[in-house]
Design a protein around this motif. Structure first.
Motif, PDB file in Angstrom:
ATOM      1  N   UNK A  21       0.827  -1.210   0.000  1.00 50.29           N
ATOM      2  CA  UNK A  21       0.000   0.000   0.000  1.00 50.29           C
ATOM      3  C   UNK A  21       0.865   1.265   0.000  1.00 50.29           C
ATOM      4  N   UNK A  22       0.333   2.306  -0.553  1.00 52.19           N
ATOM      5  CA  UNK A  22       1.072   3.559  -0.700  1.00 52.19           C
ATOM      6  C   UNK A  22       1.653   4.090   0.612  1.00 52.19           C
ATOM      7  N   UNK A  23       0.890   4.082   1.737  1.00 52.22           N
ATOM      8  CA  UNK A  23       1.491   4.588   2.984  1.00 52.22           C
ATOM      9  C   UNK A  23       2.728   3.790   3.405  1.00 52.22           C
ATOM     10  N   UNK A  63      -4.968  -4.970   5.411  1.00 50.09           N
ATOM     11  CA  UNK A  63      -6.255  -4.515   5.932  1.00 50.09           C
ATOM     12  C   UNK A  63      -6.657  -5.266   7.187  1.00 50.09           C
ATOM     13  N   UNK A  64      -6.117  -6.458   7.392  1.00 46.05           N
ATOM     14  CA  UNK A  64      -6.432  -7.217   8.587  1.00 46.05           C
ATOM     15  C   UNK A  64      -5.676  -6.786   9.824  1.00 46.05           C
ATOM     16  N   UNK A  65      -4.533  -6.081   9.653  1.00 46.59           N
ATOM     17  CA  UNK A  65      -3.774  -5.779  10.854  1.00 46.59           C
ATOM     18  C   UNK A  65      -2.964  -4.505  10.887  1.00 46.59           C
ATOM     19  N   UNK A  66      -2.811  -3.815   9.746  1.00 44.45           N
ATOM     20  CA  UNK A  66      -1.890  -2.680   9.759  1.00 44.45           C
ATOM     21  C   UNK A  66      -2.457  -1.381   9.179  1.00 44.45           C
ATOM     22  N   UNK A  67      -3.564  -1.438   8.471  1.00 39.56           N
ATOM     23  CA  UNK A  67      -4.089  -0.246   7.798  1.00 39.56           C
ATOM     24  C   UNK A  67      -4.479   0.859   8.780  1.00 39.56           C
ATOM     25  N   UNK A  68      -4.755   0.509  10.010  1.00 35.43           N
ATOM     26  CA  UNK A  68      -5.211   1.476  11.002  1.00 35.43           C
ATOM     27  C   UNK A  68      -4.068   2.214  11.703  1.00 35.43           C
ATOM     28  N   UNK A  69      -2.837   1.814  11.472  1.00 31.71           N
ATOM     29  CA  UNK A  69      -1.711   2.398  12.214  1.00 31.71           C
ATOM     30  C   UNK A  69      -1.506   3.868  11.873  1.00 31.71           C
ATOM     31  N   UNK A  70      -1.208   4.696  12.869  1.00 31.43           N
ATOM     32  CA  UNK A  70      -0.894   6.097  12.590  1.00 31.43           C
ATOM     33  C   UNK A  70       0.456   6.198  11.881  1.00 31.43           C
TER      34      UNK A  70
END
Length: 160
Positions: A21-23, A63-70
């Motif tokens: 993913x881009x981030x 999406x299951x474990x890292x997409x939410x990280x700041x």
């Protein structure tokens, strides 16, 4: 200058890393790029999985474990996350297990994801309604996955 699209046949390892993913790609670029160990793991995984399966693994795990990280935490852990996204599944029983799903049987892996579902229903509710067959459930799940893939948004246009 834009980097031209790389096909799978030109460099399979590079093609898989394009699925990050881009981030995460931005965080990795701030830390010197994709680590050599990640490329080595991808090359090893390409012996047992296709490049498409590895790209799907990256998306599923992201999406299951890292997409939410700041952003600060993502920047700090970027190398480790990149490795976790492509690392081998931890199943000790089946080589066809992909994060708890048996690819060749289209079913849960009984070793690493046993069905522990409990239903708490009244007896009178058990006889009401029609139950779906296993084939219907598999077909509906495939339709949902196809629909989700078709509705993905790509910042640079659809991938072909």
């Amino acid at each position: 200058m834009a980097i031209p699209y790389m096909s799978q046949g030109q460099d399979p390892v590079g093609w898989v890393t394009e699925a990050y993913p881009r981030p995460l790609r931005y965080a990795l670029s701030q830390r010197g790029g994709i680590p050599h160990t990640v490329r080595t793991v991808i090359a090893g995984q390409l012996r047992v999985r296709t490049a498409e399966q590895l790209r799907e693994r990256i998306e599923r795990r992201w999406f299951g474990g890292f997409a939410h990280l700041p952003a600060p935490e993502l920047l700090e852990r970027a190398d480790d996350i990149a490795l976790q996204l492509v690392g081998a599944p931890g199943c000790e029983v089946s080589l066809r297990c992909e994060d708890g799903w048996l690819l060749d049987q289209d079913a849960n892996c009984m070793w690493c994801r046993p069905s522990r579902t409990e239903f708490h229903m009244r007896d009178e509710d058990l006889t009401d309604g029609r139950r779906s067959s296993a084939e219907t459930v598999i077909r509906m799940a495939a339709e949902i996955r196809t629909s989700m893939r078709a509705n993905r948004r790509y910042p640079n246009g659809p991938r072909r």
